[in-house]
Design a protein around this motif. Structure first.
Motif, short mmCIF file in Angstrom:
data_model
loop_
_atom_site.label_atom_id
_atom_site.label_comp_id
_atom_site.label_asym_id
_atom_site.label_seq_id
_atom_site.Cartn_x
_atom_site.Cartn_y
_atom_site.Cartn_z
N SER A 133 0.82 -1.21 0.00
CA SER A 133 0.00 0.00 0.00
C SER A 133 0.86 1.26 0.00
O SER A 133 0.45 2.30 -0.53
N VAL A 134 2.03 1.17 0.62
CA VAL A 134 2.93 2.33 0.63
C VAL A 134 3.48 2.58 -0.77
O VAL A 134 3.48 3.70 -1.27
N LEU A 135 3.92 1.50 -1.43
CA LEU A 135 4.46 1.66 -2.78
C LEU A 135 3.38 2.12 -3.75
O LEU A 135 3.67 2.82 -4.73
N ALA A 136 2.13 1.76 -3.48
CA ALA A 136 1.03 2.14 -4.37
C ALA A 136 0.80 3.65 -4.40
O ALA A 136 0.09 4.14 -5.27
N THR A 137 1.40 4.38 -3.46
CA THR A 137 1.29 5.84 -3.50
C THR A 137 2.21 6.45 -4.55
O THR A 137 2.14 7.66 -4.81
N LEU A 138 3.07 5.62 -5.14
CA LEU A 138 3.97 6.09 -6.21
C LEU A 138 3.19 6.11 -7.53
O LEU A 138 2.66 5.08 -7.96
N GLN B 88 -1.63 -16.73 2.36
CA GLN B 88 -1.00 -15.42 2.50
C GLN B 88 -0.07 -15.14 1.33
O GLN B 88 0.04 -13.99 0.87
N PHE B 89 0.61 -16.18 0.84
CA PHE B 89 1.50 -15.99 -0.31
C PHE B 89 0.70 -15.58 -1.54
O PHE B 89 1.12 -14.71 -2.31
N ALA B 90 -0.47 -16.19 -1.72
CA ALA B 90 -1.33 -15.85 -2.86
C ALA B 90 -1.82 -14.41 -2.76
O ALA B 90 -1.88 -13.69 -3.77
N LEU B 91 -2.15 -13.97 -1.55
CA LEU B 91 -2.59 -12.59 -1.36
C LEU B 91 -1.46 -11.62 -1.67
O LEU B 91 -1.67 -10.55 -2.26
N TRP B 92 -0.24 -11.98 -1.26
CA TRP B 92 0.93 -11.13 -1.56
C TRP B 92 1.14 -11.02 -3.06
O TRP B 92 1.38 -9.93 -3.59
N ARG B 93 1.04 -12.16 -3.76
CA ARG B 93 1.22 -12.14 -5.22
C ARG B 93 0.16 -11.26 -5.90
O ARG B 93 0.47 -10.51 -6.82
N PHE B 94 -1.09 -11.40 -5.44
CA PHE B 94 -2.17 -10.62 -6.04
C PHE B 94 -1.94 -9.13 -5.82
O PHE B 94 -2.09 -8.31 -6.74
N ARG B 95 -1.55 -8.76 -4.60
CA ARG B 95 -1.31 -7.35 -4.30
C ARG B 95 -0.14 -6.83 -5.14
O ARG B 95 -0.16 -5.69 -5.61
N LEU C 71 0.75 -7.88 -8.13
CA LEU C 71 0.23 -7.68 -9.47
C LEU C 71 -0.52 -6.37 -9.60
O LEU C 71 -0.31 -5.60 -10.56
N LYS C 72 -1.40 -6.08 -8.64
CA LYS C 72 -2.22 -4.88 -8.74
C LYS C 72 -1.39 -3.60 -8.61
O LYS C 72 -1.65 -2.60 -9.29
N VAL C 73 -0.38 -3.63 -7.75
CA VAL C 73 0.46 -2.44 -7.60
C VAL C 73 1.30 -2.22 -8.86
O VAL C 73 1.44 -1.09 -9.33
N PRO D 249 1.53 -9.30 -17.01
CA PRO D 249 1.12 -10.63 -17.49
C PRO D 249 1.95 -11.76 -16.89
O PRO D 249 1.43 -12.84 -16.60
N PHE D 250 3.23 -11.51 -16.70
CA PHE D 250 4.11 -12.51 -16.08
C PHE D 250 3.68 -12.79 -14.65
O PHE D 250 3.59 -13.94 -14.21
N LEU D 251 3.38 -11.74 -13.89
CA LEU D 251 2.94 -11.90 -12.51
C LEU D 251 1.59 -12.61 -12.43
O LEU D 251 1.35 -13.40 -11.52
N ARG D 252 0.73 -12.34 -13.39
CA ARG D 252 -0.61 -12.93 -13.38
C ARG D 252 -0.54 -14.46 -13.52
O ARG D 252 -1.43 -15.17 -13.02
N GLN D 253 0.50 -14.97 -14.17
CA GLN D 253 0.63 -16.41 -14.35
C GLN D 253 0.71 -17.17 -13.03
O GLN D 253 0.37 -18.35 -12.94
N MET D 254 1.19 -16.49 -11.98
CA MET D 254 1.40 -17.16 -10.70
C MET D 254 0.27 -16.93 -9.70
O MET D 254 0.33 -17.43 -8.58
N ILE D 255 -0.76 -16.20 -10.09
CA ILE D 255 -1.82 -15.87 -9.14
C ILE D 255 -2.48 -17.13 -8.57
O ILE D 255 -2.81 -17.21 -7.39
N ASP D 256 -2.70 -18.12 -9.41
CA ASP D 256 -3.41 -19.33 -8.97
C ASP D 256 -2.46 -20.44 -8.49
O ASP D 256 -2.92 -21.54 -8.15
N HIS D 257 -1.16 -20.14 -8.45
CA HIS D 257 -0.23 -21.18 -7.99
C HIS D 257 -0.41 -21.46 -6.51
O HIS D 257 -0.63 -20.55 -5.70
N VAL D 258 -0.35 -22.75 -6.13
CA VAL D 258 -0.37 -23.13 -4.72
C VAL D 258 0.81 -24.04 -4.43
O VAL D 258 1.25 -24.81 -5.28
#
Length: 278
Positions: free
Chosen positions: A99-104, A228-235, A237-239, A257-266
């Motif tokens: 969230s801090v980096l998202a202010t950039l 938690q790792f999945a949530l980190w990856r999603f965040r 990607l969005k940032v 697109p590269f980051l999106r490939q790992m969103i569903d990884h477990v």
């Protein structure tokens, strides 16, 4: 204005003995931020500190995961619960700081992005080590660190050693759960593939938690870490999408697109699959 007077006995002469700054080596920590833009762009400090603090949290995660793996290997399963709960909270800190980096803003980042050259978070050896310890292994990734002897050695050792999940599956086998040799003797230098035999074992644990409480609790702690790792990856990607859109990453990847490939990884597929069968 309210003032708080120093209490009797408060040490004010710090000329000898250990001090707060000395114990934490703040001289090193706080001198490690070296912006490279000319003239220095105000927001480059944010970018540097964001990534340096991430590396400190990764260091702590590695420290904790290695301790957890050692405990599981020695059949001290219950002692790992607090450690994995701590790991989950470390991950929450990593996710929160996006969230801090998202202010950039995009216009701010473009003014100093060029100074990164080919540097990219994807090259982080500690991030790669965390993934290896959790079981997402790929021998090809070692090539990225072949010029960094110390990191290459650590990553190669982790690649050739059981992951946290491997250690847990071996624990289950030692404690009477019917896991076939194909699971226990698989190639541990590769990512763990889902196996129906493991789902069958986990189904029995989840159906009878009172009889397998430690195993049941361990499953839930592992799932916490995976989620938690999945949530980190999603965040992440969005940032990235918010700041650079669909631009390529500095390290040569396609970026978002590269980051999106790992969103569903477990990391622990059977812990998710078993829920469908209960």
């Amino acid at each position: 204005m309210a003032q708080r007077p120093l209490e009797p006995g408060t040490r004010t002469d710090l000329s000898s003995g250990m001090t707060y700054a000395g114990y934490l080596r703040l001289d090193k920590v706080l001198s490690a931020q070296e912006p490279r833009s000319t003239p220095v762009h105000h927001d480059e400090m944010l970018f540097i500190i964001q990534h340096q603090t991430s590396e400190l949290w990764f260091k702590l995660m590695i420290h904790e995961l290695r301790a957890a793996m050692d405990l599981v290997a020695r059949d001290h399963l219950e002692a790992t619960f607090k450690i994995l709960a701590r790991v989950k909270h470390i991950q929450a800190q990593l996710t929160s700081q996006w969230s801090v980096l998202a202010t950039l803003t995009p216009s701010e980042y473009t003014q100093f992005r060029h100074v990164l050259g080919n540097a990219s978070g994807f090259q982080s050896p500690q991030y790669r080590l965390v993934e290896f310890l959790l079981g997402n292994k790929d021998p090809a990734m070692l090539r990225m660190h072949q010029t960094e002897a110390v990191w290459h050695e650590q990553l190669e050792a982790a690649l050739n050693a059981p992951s946290l999940y491997d250690e847990f599956l071996r624990y289950l086998a030692r404690h009477g759960h019917a896991l076939p040799a194909s699971v226990l003797e698989r190639d541990i230098t590769r990512a763990h593939p889902a196996d129906p035999a493991i789902i069958a074992v986990l189904r029995a644990i989840y159906r009878h938690p009172d009889s397998h409480w430690d195993e049941y609790e361990m499953c839930e702690k592992l799932l916490d870490v995976d989620e938690q790792f999945a949530l980190w990856r999603f965040r992440h990607l969005k940032v990235v999408s918010r700041i650079i859109g669909m631009k390529r990453g500095t390290g040569g990847t396609s970026g978002a697109p590269f980051l999106r490939q790992m969103i569903d990884h477990v990391f622990f597929p059977e812990l998710w699959d078993v829920r469908t069968e209960l």
